[in-house]
Design an enzyme around this catalytic site. Sequence first.
Site, PDB file in Angstrom:
ATOM      1  N   GLU A  34       0.820  -1.091   0.043  1.00 30.28           N
ATOM      2  CA  GLU A  34      -0.037  -0.041  -0.014  1.00 30.28           C
ATOM      3  C   GLU A  34       0.989   1.323   0.135  1.00 30.28           C
ATOM      4  O   GLU A  34       1.891   1.253   0.844  1.00 30.28           O
ATOM      5  CB  GLU A  34      -0.933  -0.024   1.231  1.00 30.28           C
ATOM      6  CG  GLU A  34      -1.601   1.387   1.506  1.00 30.28           C
ATOM      7  CD  GLU A  34      -2.634   1.730   0.158  1.00 30.28           C
ATOM      8  OE1 GLU A  34      -3.335   0.931  -0.310  1.00 30.28           O
ATOM      9  OE2 GLU A  34      -2.402   3.111   0.096  1.00 30.28           O
ATOM     10  N   GLY A  39      -7.180   0.817   3.762  1.00 26.33           N
ATOM     11  CA  GLY A  39      -8.672   1.140   3.576  1.00 26.33           C
ATOM     12  C   GLY A  39      -9.062   1.827   2.472  1.00 26.33           C
ATOM     13  O   GLY A  39     -10.278   1.760   2.052  1.00 26.33           O
ATOM     14  N   GLY A  40      -7.927   2.724   1.540  1.00 26.08           N
ATOM     15  CA  GLY A  40      -8.269   3.220   0.248  1.00 26.08           C
ATOM     16  C   GLY A  40      -9.197   4.359   0.416  1.00 26.08           C
ATOM     17  O   GLY A  40      -9.556   5.112   1.499  1.00 26.08           O
ATOM     18  N   THR A  41     -10.074   4.207  -0.505  1.00 21.51           N
ATOM     19  CA  THR A  41     -10.946   5.486  -0.654  1.00 21.51           C
ATOM     20  C   THR A  41     -12.061   5.523   0.378  1.00 21.51           C
ATOM     21  O   THR A  41     -12.451   6.469   0.791  1.00 21.51           O
ATOM     22  CB  THR A  41     -11.527   5.648  -1.999  1.00 21.51           C
ATOM     23  OG1 THR A  41     -10.443   5.306  -3.244  1.00 21.51           O
ATOM     24  CG2 THR A  41     -12.401   6.714  -2.358  1.00 21.51           C
ATOM     25  N   CYS A  42     -12.663   4.270   0.238  1.00 21.37           N
ATOM     26  CA  CYS A  42     -13.842   4.190   1.226  1.00 21.37           C
ATOM     27  C   CYS A  42     -13.502   4.509   2.513  1.00 21.37           C
ATOM     28  O   CYS A  42     -14.363   5.542   3.385  1.00 21.37           O
ATOM     29  CB  CYS A  42     -14.316   2.749   1.319  1.00 21.37           C
ATOM     30  SG  CYS A  42     -15.643   2.761   2.177  1.00 21.37           S
ATOM     31  N   HIS A 442     -46.514  -3.134   9.642  1.00 25.55           N
ATOM     32  CA  HIS A 442     -47.019  -1.549   9.687  1.00 25.55           C
ATOM     33  C   HIS A 442     -46.706  -0.682  11.193  1.00 25.55           C
ATOM     34  O   HIS A 442     -46.699  -1.506  12.041  1.00 25.55           O
ATOM     35  CB  HIS A 442     -48.781  -2.033   9.798  1.00 25.55           C
ATOM     36  CG  HIS A 442     -49.155  -0.542   9.775  1.00 25.55           C
ATOM     37  ND1 HIS A 442     -49.401   0.266   8.707  1.00 25.55           N
ATOM     38  CD2 HIS A 442     -49.944   0.022  10.800  1.00 25.55           C
ATOM     39  CE1 HIS A 442     -50.016   1.317   9.374  1.00 25.55           C
ATOM     40  NE2 HIS A 442     -50.514   1.230  10.602  1.00 25.55           N
TER      41      HIS A 442
HETATM   42  C1  FAD Z   1     -16.674  10.795  -2.105  1.00 25.88           C
HETATM   43  C2  FAD Z   1     -16.743   9.306  -2.201  1.00 25.88           C
HETATM   44  C3  FAD Z   1     -17.950   8.837  -1.791  1.00 25.88           C
HETATM   45  C4  FAD Z   1     -18.310   7.475  -1.809  1.00 25.88           C
HETATM   46  N1  FAD Z   1     -19.418   6.939  -1.278  1.00 25.88           N
HETATM   47  C5  FAD Z   1     -19.674   5.490  -1.702  1.00 25.88           C
HETATM   48  C6  FAD Z   1     -20.782   5.057  -0.936  1.00 25.88           C
HETATM   49  O1  FAD Z   1     -21.554   5.808  -0.075  1.00 25.88           O
HETATM   50  N2  FAD Z   1     -20.744   3.713  -1.211  1.00 25.88           N
HETATM   51  C7  FAD Z   1     -19.962   2.829  -1.891  1.00 25.88           C
HETATM   52  O2  FAD Z   1     -20.306   1.839  -2.302  1.00 25.88           O
HETATM   53  N3  FAD Z   1     -19.043   3.516  -2.592  1.00 25.88           N
HETATM   54  C8  FAD Z   1     -18.715   4.708  -2.384  1.00 25.88           C
HETATM   55  N4  FAD Z   1     -17.732   5.436  -3.114  1.00 25.88           N
HETATM   56  C9  FAD Z   1     -16.808   4.661  -3.898  1.00 25.88           C
HETATM   57  C10 FAD Z   1     -15.913   3.614  -3.128  1.00 25.88           C
HETATM   58  O3  FAD Z   1     -15.338   4.411  -2.326  1.00 25.88           O
HETATM   59  C11 FAD Z   1     -15.087   2.966  -4.140  1.00 25.88           C
HETATM   60  O4  FAD Z   1     -15.573   2.196  -4.767  1.00 25.88           O
HETATM   61  C12 FAD Z   1     -14.469   1.809  -3.065  1.00 25.88           C
HETATM   62  O5  FAD Z   1     -13.427   2.510  -2.033  1.00 25.88           O
HETATM   63  C13 FAD Z   1     -13.684   0.611  -3.728  1.00 25.88           C
HETATM   64  O6  FAD Z   1     -12.370   0.846  -4.065  1.00 25.88           O
HETATM   65  P1  FAD Z   1     -11.206  -0.190  -4.451  1.00 25.88           P
HETATM   66  O7  FAD Z   1     -11.068  -1.145  -3.665  1.00 25.88           O
HETATM   67  O8  FAD Z   1     -11.431  -0.438  -5.873  1.00 25.88           O
HETATM   68  O9  FAD Z   1      -9.921   0.834  -4.141  1.00 25.88           O
HETATM   69  P2  FAD Z   1      -9.493   2.034  -3.301  1.00 25.88           P
HETATM   70  O10 FAD Z   1     -10.460   2.199  -1.979  1.00 25.88           O
HETATM   71  O11 FAD Z   1      -9.414   3.384  -4.021  1.00 25.88           O
HETATM   72  O12 FAD Z   1      -8.077   1.754  -2.571  1.00 25.88           O
HETATM   73  C14 FAD Z   1      -7.233   1.516  -3.529  1.00 25.88           C
HETATM   74  C15 FAD Z   1      -5.863   1.541  -2.782  1.00 25.88           C
HETATM   75  O13 FAD Z   1      -4.856   1.137  -3.580  1.00 25.88           O
HETATM   76  C16 FAD Z   1      -3.595   2.056  -3.377  1.00 25.88           C
HETATM   77  N5  FAD Z   1      -2.788   2.146  -4.489  1.00 25.88           N
HETATM   78  C17 FAD Z   1      -3.029   2.567  -5.694  1.00 25.88           C
HETATM   79  N6  FAD Z   1      -2.220   2.339  -6.671  1.00 25.88           N
HETATM   80  C18 FAD Z   1      -0.956   1.785  -5.962  1.00 25.88           C
HETATM   81  C19 FAD Z   1       0.264   1.197  -6.195  1.00 25.88           C
HETATM   82  N7  FAD Z   1       0.670   1.437  -7.610  1.00 25.88           N
HETATM   83  N8  FAD Z   1       0.765   0.757  -5.220  1.00 25.88           N
HETATM   84  C20 FAD Z   1       0.350   0.480  -4.141  1.00 25.88           C
HETATM   85  N9  FAD Z   1      -0.583   0.937  -3.660  1.00 25.88           N
HETATM   86  C21 FAD Z   1      -1.325   1.575  -4.506  1.00 25.88           C
HETATM   87  C22 FAD Z   1      -4.011   3.645  -2.884  1.00 25.88           C
HETATM   88  O14 FAD Z   1      -3.324   4.119  -1.872  1.00 25.88           O
HETATM   89  C23 FAD Z   1      -5.513   3.026  -2.353  1.00 25.88           C
HETATM   90  O15 FAD Z   1      -5.213   2.765  -0.815  1.00 25.88           O
HETATM   91  C24 FAD Z   1     -17.627   6.703  -2.803  1.00 25.88           C
HETATM   92  C25 FAD Z   1     -16.331   7.188  -3.469  1.00 25.88           C
HETATM   93  C26 FAD Z   1     -16.165   8.616  -3.292  1.00 25.88           C
HETATM   94  C27 FAD Z   1     -15.014   9.304  -3.867  1.00 25.88           C
END
Ligand code: FAD
Length: 460
Positions: A34, A39-42, A442
């Site tokens: 990582e 935990g990434g985006t979520c 209900h």
């Molecule tokens: C504002 C916002 C609100 C959202 N709300 C919702 C919601 O309410 N419900 C819902 O279901 N979804 C929601 N989403 C979408 C959801 O966050 C993503 O679909 C979810 O996080 C799945 O992402 P992922 O597992 O593909 O990767 P991500 O969660 O994006 O994580 C990817 C990880 O990989 C790492 N990474 C990237 N490239 C490299 C590399 N070359 N080497 C090492 N590490 C790397 C990054 O640092 C990151 O930690 C929302 C998104 C946003 C932006």
Amino acid sequence: MTRQFDAIVIGSGQAGPSLAVRLAQAGLATALVEREHLGGTCVNDGCIPTKTLIASARVAHMARRAAEYGVSIGGPVAVDMAAVKARKDRIVQASLDSLTGWIRGTRNLDLIWGSARFTGPHEIAVGDETLSAPRIFINTGGRPVVPDWPGLSEIPYLTNTSMMALDILPRHLIVAGGSYIGLEFAQMYRRFGSEVTVLEYADRLIAREDADVSDAVCDILTAEGITVHLGARDLTVAPQGAGGVQLAAAVRGRSVVVTGSHLLLAVGRRPNVEELKLGAAGVKLDARGFIAVDDQLRTSAEGIWAMGDVNGQGAFTHTAYNDYEIVAANLLDGGSRRLSDRIPAYALFTDPPLGRVGMTEAEVRATGRPALKGQLPMTRVGRARERGETLGFMKVLIDRETRLILGAALLCVEGDEIVHSLLDVMAAKAPYDVIRHSVHIHPTVSELIPTMLGDLRPLE
Ligand SMILES: Cc1cc2nc3c(=O)[nH]c(=O)nc-3n(C[C@H](O)[C@H](O)[C@H](O)COP(=O)(O)OP(=O)(O)OC[C@H]3O[C@@H](n4cnc5c(N)ncnc54)[C@H](O)[C@@H]3O)c2cc1C
């Protein structure tokens, strides 16, 4: 020297950590790489923080409506943005702590910090280190699109990531993009007390939904005082005063200029693929720039899988997690789970939320199959009236011949929750009669789903 593993997971989004732990628990020496945060985006700048902020915004909104319910709160509602952010930070931190403890406490699992790039079909480099494994899983997610509008590089703009650090109230937030992310922030900040303007390129908000859903969402937001400009083209940006921003656009043939204190870009997301140097491993992209995968999430390269937003097969936490479930079941449990078995479902977390499952009405019409439609305004739902939350409507589409549910849009109080009753009947491949004849509690909002299904009309 190359460190040899049985499996490498790149990215700790919503599929990576769960898969890494499963692989390690199965006795495979596993590396989780990582580059930024677990935990990434979520966890960090997506679902968890935004839904936490939305909860604060809803409290402010309901407090302003207190008198409608016969409740006095003894003065005007004040929002302390530093306290709102502190609450959000605490909830994010608790998720991070729990995830970190889980990963660090798993035997056979090495957490390696840094950005991964392929150097061969079974080999990656992270900083000065080289790691190798016969199986590599990509879960690198996505990031916000930054458009090439003239002037944008000269002003300080916000994205969903930098919004997370904001602990002040923008005087006037301009939101570029009228889809899921943009609209959630727009309503949230309006309820915190900002003036909010939304500019959307398409001729309606959340343009992939049916027009009646888009229009209803637009009405709900404008009734709260949000200004919406649809069909906004040819955007240009310029600095304005001390730290402010001016956006100019052609809106349906006339020119519109909006001056605000902050600009949020919410015009789409793109996959994190560039840093991976996928060519070194022979991993191919699809026409949209996502990693191409088959029905079991295998890429074009032997021994490499792609899960989550990076494969373009979903853009949600639940779809990323389901990708993990498919890969884990097929690799570790002798299963044969497939992407194509997944029924599309998601929510827009405005208030009221939009719970969506399956096809839109437009998609059903495009198939040309005979169909039935049920629709109910929320003013007819007793529980919604009792709660004083009668905005929106429910709509469901049924295949006239098979009696299967084709899709639904529930723009209503609890719409993000009650949509699951329809989703589960669809997953069971059962006819709509099952839910039509089940006896719901209900008074609930769900109670009106059988009622709606009892009054279906042919889709003309
Ligand atoms: C504002 C916002 C609100 C959202 N709300 C919702 C919601 O309410 N419900 C819902 O279901 N979804 C929601 N989403 C979408 C959801 O966050 C993503 O679909 C979810 O996080 C799945 O992402 P992922 O597992 O593909 O990767 P991500 O969660 O994006 O994580 C990817 C990880 O990989 C790492 N990474 C990237 N490239 C490299 C590399 N070359 N080497 C090492 N590490 C790397 C990054 O640092 C990151 O930690 C929302 C998104 C946003 C932006």
